[in-house]
Motif scaffolding. Structure first.
Motif, PDB file in Angstrom:
ATOM      1  N   PRO A  66       1.046  -1.304  -0.020  1.00  0.00           N
ATOM      2  CA  PRO A  66       0.007  -0.029  -0.042  1.00  0.00           C
ATOM      3  C   PRO A  66       0.880   1.172  -0.252  1.00  0.00           C
ATOM      4  CG  PRO A  66      -0.070  -0.904   2.103  1.00  0.00           C
ATOM      5  CD  PRO A  66       0.858  -2.131   1.309  1.00  0.00           C
ATOM      6  N   LEU A  67       0.227   2.155  -0.461  1.00  0.00           N
ATOM      7  CA  LEU A  67       0.860   3.560  -0.119  1.00  0.00           C
ATOM      8  C   LEU A  67       1.373   3.998   1.136  1.00  0.00           C
ATOM      9  CD1 LEU A  67      -1.479   5.554  -2.505  1.00  0.00           C
ATOM     10  CD2 LEU A  67       0.681   4.907  -3.251  1.00  0.00           C
ATOM     11  N   GLU A  68       2.408   4.631   1.203  1.00  0.00           N
ATOM     12  CA  GLU A  68       3.029   5.066   2.542  1.00  0.00           C
ATOM     13  C   GLU A  68       2.150   6.195   2.870  1.00  0.00           C
ATOM     14  OE1 GLU A  68       7.002   5.850   2.149  1.00  0.00           O
ATOM     15  OE2 GLU A  68       7.677   4.062   2.003  1.00  0.00           O
ATOM     16  N   GLU A  69       1.913   6.482   4.123  1.00  0.00           N
ATOM     17  CA  GLU A  69       1.138   7.726   4.422  1.00  0.00           C
ATOM     18  C   GLU A  69       1.693   9.077   3.846  1.00  0.00           C
ATOM     19  OE1 GLU A  69      -2.008   9.536   6.183  1.00  0.00           O
ATOM     20  OE2 GLU A  69      -1.532   7.401   6.488  1.00  0.00           O
ATOM     21  N   ARG A  70       2.756   9.324   3.773  1.00  0.00           N
ATOM     22  CA  ARG A  70       3.154  10.665   2.885  1.00  0.00           C
ATOM     23  C   ARG A  70       2.650  10.411   1.369  1.00  0.00           C
ATOM     24  NH1 ARG A  70       9.355  11.178   2.194  1.00  0.00           N
ATOM     25  NH2 ARG A  70       8.759   9.374   0.869  1.00  0.00           N
ATOM     26  N   ASP A  71       2.708   9.556   0.661  1.00  0.00           N
ATOM     27  CA  ASP A  71       2.324   9.348  -0.478  1.00  0.00           C
ATOM     28  C   ASP A  71       0.778   9.543  -0.619  1.00  0.00           C
ATOM     29  OD1 ASP A  71       4.818   9.165  -1.636  1.00  0.00           O
ATOM     30  OD2 ASP A  71       4.627   6.976  -1.446  1.00  0.00           O
ATOM     31  N   ARG A  73      -1.404  10.850   1.619  1.00  0.00           N
ATOM     32  CA  ARG A  73      -1.652  12.357   2.169  1.00  0.00           C
ATOM     33  C   ARG A  73      -1.285  13.196   0.546  1.00  0.00           C
ATOM     34  NH1 ARG A  73       0.787  12.441   6.199  1.00  0.00           N
ATOM     35  NH2 ARG A  73       2.946  13.601   5.319  1.00  0.00           N
ATOM     36  N   HIS A  74      -0.346  13.080  -0.152  1.00  0.00           N
ATOM     37  CA  HIS A  74      -0.080  13.916  -1.327  1.00  0.00           C
ATOM     38  C   HIS A  74      -1.205  13.556  -2.384  1.00  0.00           C
ATOM     39  CE1 HIS A  74       2.267  15.558  -4.199  1.00  0.00           C
ATOM     40  NE2 HIS A  74       1.892  14.764  -5.213  1.00  0.00           N
ATOM     41  N   ARG A  75      -1.382  12.248  -2.671  1.00  0.00           N
ATOM     42  CA  ARG A  75      -2.586  12.127  -3.520  1.00  0.00           C
ATOM     43  C   ARG A  75      -3.944  12.706  -3.134  1.00  0.00           C
ATOM     44  NH1 ARG A  75      -2.017   7.465  -7.251  1.00  0.00           N
ATOM     45  NH2 ARG A  75       0.176   6.976  -7.242  1.00  0.00           N
ATOM     46  N   ARG A  76      -4.341  12.629  -1.869  1.00  0.00           N
ATOM     47  CA  ARG A  76      -5.629  13.172  -1.517  1.00  0.00           C
ATOM     48  C   ARG A  76      -5.467  14.827  -1.522  1.00  0.00           C
ATOM     49  NH1 ARG A  76      -6.102  10.273   4.534  1.00  0.00           N
ATOM     50  NH2 ARG A  76      -7.288   8.599   3.647  1.00  0.00           N
ATOM     51  N   ASP A 109      -5.941   5.837 -10.429  1.00  0.00           N
ATOM     52  CA  ASP A 109      -4.765   4.849 -10.392  1.00  0.00           C
ATOM     53  C   ASP A 109      -5.320   3.416  -9.644  1.00  0.00           C
ATOM     54  OD1 ASP A 109      -2.848   5.850 -12.012  1.00  0.00           O
ATOM     55  OD2 ASP A 109      -1.987   6.886 -10.292  1.00  0.00           O
ATOM     56  N   GLY A 110      -6.571   3.706  -9.272  1.00  0.00           N
ATOM     57  CA  GLY A 110      -7.288   2.671  -8.148  1.00  0.00           C
ATOM     58  C   GLY A 110      -6.815   2.672  -6.850  1.00  0.00           C
ATOM     59  N   HIS A 111      -6.104   3.611  -6.395  1.00  0.00           N
ATOM     60  CA  HIS A 111      -5.656   3.492  -5.175  1.00  0.00           C
ATOM     61  C   HIS A 111      -6.881   4.042  -4.104  1.00  0.00           C
ATOM     62  CE1 HIS A 111      -1.597   3.284  -6.587  1.00  0.00           C
ATOM     63  NE2 HIS A 111      -1.316   2.574  -5.530  1.00  0.00           N
ATOM     64  N   VAL A 112      -7.109   3.471  -3.079  1.00  0.00           N
ATOM     65  CA  VAL A 112      -8.082   3.863  -2.307  1.00  0.00           C
ATOM     66  C   VAL A 112      -7.510   5.151  -1.483  1.00  0.00           C
ATOM     67  CG1 VAL A 112      -9.621   3.323  -0.119  1.00  0.00           C
ATOM     68  CG2 VAL A 112      -9.153   1.663  -1.995  1.00  0.00           C
ATOM     69  N   LEU A 113      -8.293   6.264  -1.632  1.00  0.00           N
ATOM     70  CA  LEU A 113      -8.076   7.467  -0.659  1.00  0.00           C
ATOM     71  C   LEU A 113      -8.873   7.616   0.400  1.00  0.00           C
ATOM     72  CD1 LEU A 113      -7.940   9.902  -4.035  1.00  0.00           C
ATOM     73  CD2 LEU A 113      -6.031   8.525  -3.103  1.00  0.00           C
ATOM     74  N   TRP A 114     -10.186   7.231   0.345  1.00  0.00           N
ATOM     75  CA  TRP A 114     -11.098   7.572   1.392  1.00  0.00           C
ATOM     76  C   TRP A 114     -11.940   6.618   1.551  1.00  0.00           C
ATOM     77  CZ3 TRP A 114     -10.277  11.831  -1.959  1.00  0.00           C
ATOM     78  CH2 TRP A 114      -9.437  12.968  -1.241  1.00  0.00           C
ATOM     79  N   GLY A 129      -7.539  -6.495   3.023  1.00  0.00           N
ATOM     80  CA  GLY A 129      -6.629  -5.319   2.512  1.00  0.00           C
ATOM     81  C   GLY A 129      -7.213  -4.275   1.929  1.00  0.00           C
ATOM     82  N   PHE A 130      -8.567  -4.144   2.051  1.00  0.00           N
ATOM     83  CA  PHE A 130      -9.329  -3.016   1.315  1.00  0.00           C
ATOM     84  C   PHE A 130      -9.348  -1.906   2.220  1.00  0.00           C
ATOM     85  CE2 PHE A 130     -13.680  -2.318  -0.695  1.00  0.00           C
ATOM     86  CZ  PHE A 130     -13.279  -1.448  -1.576  1.00  0.00           C
ATOM     87  N   ALA A 131      -8.356  -1.284   2.311  1.00  0.00           N
ATOM     88  CA  ALA A 131      -8.093   0.065   3.185  1.00  0.00           C
ATOM     89  C   ALA A 131      -7.421   1.343   2.610  1.00  0.00           C
ATOM     90  CB  ALA A 131      -7.068  -0.312   4.239  1.00  0.00           C
ATOM     91  N   PRO A 132      -7.608   2.240   3.095  1.00  0.00           N
ATOM     92  CA  PRO A 132      -6.790   3.510   2.542  1.00  0.00           C
ATOM     93  C   PRO A 132      -5.323   3.250   2.209  1.00  0.00           C
ATOM     94  CG  PRO A 132      -8.093   4.303   4.135  1.00  0.00           C
ATOM     95  CD  PRO A 132      -8.145   2.755   4.200  1.00  0.00           C
ATOM     96  N   GLY A 133      -5.205   3.666   0.848  1.00  0.00           N
ATOM     97  CA  GLY A 133      -3.649   3.290   0.366  1.00  0.00           C
ATOM     98  C   GLY A 133      -3.442   2.141  -0.275  1.00  0.00           C
ATOM     99  N   SER A 134      -4.445   1.150  -0.515  1.00  0.00           N
ATOM    100  CA  SER A 134      -4.364  -0.202  -1.111  1.00  0.00           C
ATOM    101  C   SER A 134      -4.724   0.158  -2.563  1.00  0.00           C
ATOM    102  CB  SER A 134      -5.289  -1.140  -0.457  1.00  0.00           C
ATOM    103  OG  SER A 134      -6.616  -0.634  -0.443  1.00  0.00           O
ATOM    104  N   SER A 135      -4.076  -0.760  -3.326  1.00  0.00           N
ATOM    105  CA  SER A 135      -4.358  -0.666  -4.827  1.00  0.00           C
ATOM    106  C   SER A 135      -5.444  -1.743  -5.350  1.00  0.00           C
ATOM    107  CB  SER A 135      -3.041  -0.772  -5.677  1.00  0.00           C
ATOM    108  OG  SER A 135      -3.694  -1.067  -7.284  1.00  0.00           O
ATOM    109  N   TRP A 136      -6.678  -1.152  -5.978  1.00  0.00           N
ATOM    110  CA  TRP A 136      -7.625  -1.806  -6.324  1.00  0.00           C
ATOM    111  C   TRP A 136      -7.778  -1.969  -7.638  1.00  0.00           C
ATOM    112  CZ3 TRP A 136      -8.111  -4.366  -2.055  1.00  0.00           C
ATOM    113  CH2 TRP A 136      -9.126  -5.208  -1.883  1.00  0.00           C
ATOM    114  N   ARG A 137      -6.616  -1.960  -8.340  1.00  0.00           N
ATOM    115  CA  ARG A 137      -6.820  -2.174 -10.046  1.00  0.00           C
ATOM    116  C   ARG A 137      -7.135  -3.572 -10.254  1.00  0.00           C
ATOM    117  NH1 ARG A 137      -1.347   0.257 -10.244  1.00  0.00           N
ATOM    118  NH2 ARG A 137      -0.900  -1.740 -11.098  1.00  0.00           N
TER     119      ARG A 137
END
Length: 422
Positions: A66-71, A73-76, A109-114, A129-137
Motif C-alpha cells: 500500500p501507499l505510504e502515509e506521505r504518498d 496524503r499527497h494524492r489526497r 490509478d485505483g488507489h483507495v483514498l478515502w 486489505g481493502f483499506a486507504p492506500g491499497s491498490s484496487w486495480r
C-alpha cells in the motif's frame, strides 16, 4: 456518450443466494478451463480474460504494497476528488452506514483514498486489505467494481463469485467512474461495498447518481475558471488583428475574435508555439495566464492528408494526423476510440441507427449517437463526414492494432467484440 444502461449483477426478482451459487459454479468452470454451464456476463468474462492474461490466479492474491502515509496524503491533496468529497459524503456516506456498506473513493490509478461507513464492514475490509492506500486495480486484485469500472469507463456492479479472487466472493461492490469535465479523463471512482447479503439492484444506480453529482460540482468549478480566463482574454483579443481565440489548458474556449463560436478546440497533449489543429489548420500558440492564445492562419483550415488510429497499446488509443503543414496527435477517450475504429472498419459509412447497434447493441439509441457524433465532428473538423457517418473522402486512414492481444480490450461494444472475433 455518458448515458449508459446500468446492468445490476442480480436482476430484480432474482434470489441472491441462488444467483451466488450459480456464479460460484460458473467461476469454477470458466477459470478451470471448462465450458461453463451458463455464460457469465460479457463485462465479467472480458475482465476475467484480462486478469488471466496478466498472470493472476483466483486462489492466490498478489502481494501489493500500500501507499505510504506521505504518498497517500499527497494524492489526497492533489486530486480533484477532494473538491467533491463533501458531495459524495452527503449522498452516500450515511446510506453506506445504514446499509452495512462502506463508501470508498479511489483515484484514477485505483488507489483507495478515502473509506467511510459501517464499522464492522470496515473491519472486514481491513482483513481483505481493502483499506486507504491499497491498490484496487484489476491487475492487482482481479475483477472488482472499482478496478473494472476504471478499465471500462462506466458504472459496474460485481457480485459474489463474479469477483476473480475467491477471497472476494463474500462481497458485493458497485462503482462508477468520475470524469473531469475539462478533459473527459477519469479522475477516480466512487464505490459502495459490503457483504453479499446487502446486494440490491438500486445500489448501482445510486453510485452512478453520486458520480454524476460529483461531476456537476466539477462543472461548476470549470465554469468559474473560464469566467476568470475571460477577464484575461478580453483585453488581449481587443488588441489583436486577425482571427484568434483564448482557451484554457484543455482547449475550452473562453473568448474568440473573428472566429465562429465553438465550445472547445482539441489541443494536442503537447502544445508547441507553431502547431496544427484539426478545426483550423496551422496556428501560432502563446501562453496567457490560465490558458493559451491561439492565432489562426488567415489562409484558412488545411485538411489532413493521413489519419493514423493507433490502438496498439491496450487501454491507450491515439489519433495521429499527418498533413503538409505538420503532424499532430491526441489521446482518445475509450468511446471515441470505439467510434473511430468502427468507422475505419466500415469505410462506406454507418447510419446513426447502425452505430447505435454497433456501440450499444440497440439501434433505438440513435439520438445518443447523433449527439456524440456532433461533438466528434466539431473536434475533428474536416476529417469526418455525415449521412452516413464516415471518414471524409480526402482522408486516408490507417489502423494500427496490437501484434498480440485483442483490440480495445476493455470495450464491450458489440461491433468491436465482433471484429475481435468474440
Amino acid at each position: 456518450m455518458h448515458a449508459e444502461r446500468l446492468e445490476p449483477a442480480v436482476p430484480v426478482g432474482t434470489d441472491p443466494r441462488t444467483r451466488a451459487r450459480a456464479l460460484a459454479r460458473v467461476h469454477a468452470e470458466f477459470l478451470g478451463g471448462q465450458r461453463p454451464h451458463q455464460r457469465p456476463r460479457a463485462l465479467i468474462s472480458d475482465s476475467w480474460r484480462r486478469v488471466l492474461g496478466a498472470g493472476m490466479r483466483p486462489d492466490r492474491p498478489r502481494e501489493a504494497v500500500p501507499l505510504e502515509e506521505r504518498d497517500l496524503r499527497h494524492r489526497r491533496e492533489h486530486t480533484r476528488l477532494a473538491r467533491v468529497l463533501p458531495a459524495l459524503r452527503g449522498s452516500l456516506a450515511a446510506l453506506a452506514e445504514q446499509a452495512d456498506n462502506i463508501m470508498v473513493v479511489a483515484d484514477a490509478d485505483g488507489h483507495v483514498l478515502w473509506r467511510e461507513g459501517a464499522a464492522q464492514v470496515r473491519r472486514r475490509a481491513d482483513r481483505l486489505g481493502f483499506a486507504p492506500g491499497s491498490s484496487w486495480r484489476e491487475d492487482v486484485v482481479g475483477t472488482n467494481a472499482i478496478g473494472t469500472a476504471l478499465v471500462v469507463g462506466r458504472a459496474v456492479q460485481v457480485y459474489s463469485a463474479e469477483h476473480f479472487l475467491c477471497s472476494h466472493h463474500p462481497w458485493t461492490c458497485s462503482a462508477a467512474p468520475v470524469r473531469d469535465p475539462r478533459s473527459g479523463a477519469v479522475v477516480g471512482a466512487v464505490d459502495l461495498s459490503g457483504p453479499v447479503s446487502t446486494v440490491h439492484p438500486s445500489t448501482l444506480a445510486l453510485v452512478g447518481a453520486a458520480a454524476r453529482l460529483a461531476e456537476s460540482e466539477l462543472v461548476q468549478d470549470h465554469r468559474a475558471e473560464l469566467e476568470r480566463l475571460r477577464a484575461v482574454a478580453a483585453p488581449v483579443l481587443a488588441g489583436l488583428r486577425g482571427r484568434a481565440l483564448v482557451t484554457d489548458p484543455h482547449g475550452w474556449v473562453a473568448a474568440a475574435g473573428g472566429v465562429a463560436p465553438v465550445d472547445r478546440v482539441l489541443l494536442p497533449d503537447r502544445v508547441d508555439q507553431r502547431t496544427w489543429l484539426p478545426a483550423f489548420g496551422p496556428c501560432v500558440c502563446e501562453p496567457v495566464p490560465g490558458g493559451w492564445l491561439i492565432r489562426l492562419d488567415d489562409d484558412g483550415p488545411v485538411r489532413p492528408c493521413e489519419v493514423v488510429l493507433d490502438l496498439r497499446r491496450g487501454g491507450q488509443a491515439w489519433l495521429r494526423v499527418h498533413a503538409d503543414s505538420g503532424s499532430w496527435q491526441q489521446r482518445l477517450t475509450p468511446r471515441h476510440a470505439e467510434v473511430l475504429y468502427v468507422l475505419a472498419r466500415h469505410p462506406g459509412g454507418r447510419s446513426a441507427a447502425q452505430l447505435a447497434a454497433d456501440l450499444f447493441g440497440d439501434a433505438d439509441r440513435a439520438v445518443t449517437v447523433r449527439a456524440e457524433m456532433s461533438r466528434l465532428r466539431r473536434l475533428f473538423a474536416g476529417m469526418l463526414a455525415h449521412r452516413p457517418y464516415r471518414f471524409a473522402e480526402s482522408v486516408r486512414v490507417r489502423v494500427l492494432v496490437p501484434d498480440d492481444g485483442p483490440v480495445l480490450p476493455a470495450s464491450l461494444a458489440p461491433e468491436v467484440r465482433r471484429l475481435r472475433g468474440l
